[in-house]
Motif scaffolding. Structure first.
Motif, PDB file in Angstrom:
ATOM      1  N   ASP A   6       0.821  -1.212   0.000  1.00  0.00           N
ATOM      2  CA  ASP A   6       0.000   0.000   0.000  1.00  0.00           C
ATOM      3  C   ASP A   6       0.854   1.261   0.000  1.00  0.00           C
ATOM      4  O   ASP A   6       0.333   2.364  -0.140  1.00  0.00           O
ATOM      5  N   ASP A   7       2.158   1.114   0.160  1.00  0.00           N
ATOM      6  CA  ASP A   7       3.088   2.241   0.109  1.00  0.00           C
ATOM      7  C   ASP A   7       4.328   1.817  -0.686  1.00  0.00           C
ATOM      8  O   ASP A   7       5.437   1.733  -0.148  1.00  0.00           O
ATOM      9  N   LEU A   8       4.137   1.546  -1.961  1.00  0.00           N
ATOM     10  CA  LEU A   8       5.264   1.125  -2.793  1.00  0.00           C
ATOM     11  C   LEU A   8       6.309   2.221  -2.974  1.00  0.00           C
ATOM     12  O   LEU A   8       7.506   1.912  -3.035  1.00  0.00           O
ATOM     13  N   THR A  64      -5.548   0.541  -3.902  1.00  0.00           N
ATOM     14  CA  THR A  64      -4.454   1.435  -3.520  1.00  0.00           C
ATOM     15  C   THR A  64      -3.304   1.416  -4.526  1.00  0.00           C
ATOM     16  O   THR A  64      -2.425   2.272  -4.467  1.00  0.00           O
ATOM     17  N   VAL A  65      -3.321   0.446  -5.427  1.00  0.00           N
ATOM     18  CA  VAL A  65      -2.320   0.334  -6.492  1.00  0.00           C
ATOM     19  C   VAL A  65      -3.078   0.143  -7.805  1.00  0.00           C
ATOM     20  O   VAL A  65      -4.063  -0.606  -7.855  1.00  0.00           O
ATOM     21  N   ALA A 108       8.872   8.560  -9.012  1.00  0.00           N
ATOM     22  CA  ALA A 108       8.634   7.702 -10.178  1.00  0.00           C
ATOM     23  C   ALA A 108       7.740   6.527  -9.816  1.00  0.00           C
ATOM     24  O   ALA A 108       6.805   6.182 -10.560  1.00  0.00           O
ATOM     25  N   VAL A 109       7.995   5.908  -8.670  1.00  0.00           N
ATOM     26  CA  VAL A 109       7.160   4.775  -8.242  1.00  0.00           C
ATOM     27  C   VAL A 109       5.742   5.262  -7.956  1.00  0.00           C
ATOM     28  O   VAL A 109       4.766   4.599  -8.323  1.00  0.00           O
ATOM     29  N   ARG A 110       5.608   6.409  -7.321  1.00  0.00           N
ATOM     30  CA  ARG A 110       4.274   6.955  -7.049  1.00  0.00           C
ATOM     31  C   ARG A 110       3.488   7.136  -8.354  1.00  0.00           C
ATOM     32  O   ARG A 110       2.320   6.754  -8.448  1.00  0.00           O
ATOM     33  N   THR A 114       0.051   4.801  -8.709  1.00  0.00           N
ATOM     34  CA  THR A 114      -1.152   5.486  -8.277  1.00  0.00           C
ATOM     35  C   THR A 114      -2.298   5.213  -9.236  1.00  0.00           C
ATOM     36  O   THR A 114      -2.159   5.417 -10.454  1.00  0.00           O
ATOM     37  N   PRO A 115      -3.437   4.760  -8.694  1.00  0.00           N
ATOM     38  CA  PRO A 115      -4.597   4.512  -9.566  1.00  0.00           C
ATOM     39  C   PRO A 115      -5.066   5.827 -10.199  1.00  0.00           C
ATOM     40  O   PRO A 115      -5.021   6.883  -9.565  1.00  0.00           O
TER      41      PRO A 115
END
Length: 121
Positions: A6-8, A64-65, A108-110, A114-115
């Protein structure tokens, strides 16, 4: 490093921090990859990857992803982004500061995970 699906972005940041604090681990992993070559991953590594993929799939189901990209691809991209600076020599490493590297990775990961909100029309 335990995954928080949930927090990649935070997970990627922690991976980056660990690699920066323990460069010998990154050298070991590079050597491991060379020695292993094309052989399949050991069972413990495969199981760890499967567990991480399952965690990302669960986060996708919770919303969440993003579900736009398969969980396995997301994991591969997160791991690559988290460690991308550790695989380069000074030819590219000097382009940004250490502090900027972490921000670049987490941003970048966010953006990757992020959906997206559906378009209104």
């Amino acid at each position: 490093m335990p995954i928080d699906a949930d927090d990649l972005p935070g997970y990627a940041g922690r991976l980056h921090d660990a690699a920066a604090q323990h460069p010998q681990v990154m050298r070991f992993l590079a050597w491991y990859a060379l020695e292993r070559a094309e052989r399949p991953a050991p069972e413990i590594v495969a199981r760890s990857m499967d567990e991480k993929i399952a965690a990302i799939e669960a986060a996708q189901q919770r919303g969440t992803v993003t579900s736009d990209t398969p969980a396995g691809e997301i994991l591969a991209l997160v791991l690559t982004l988290a460690n991308m600076w550790e695989h380069h020599t000074e030819d590219v490493s000097h382009l940004v500061t250490d502090a900027q590297r972490r921000t670049i990775i987490t941003d970048a990961v966010r953006r990757l995970v992020t959906p997206h909100e559906p378009a209104r029309g």
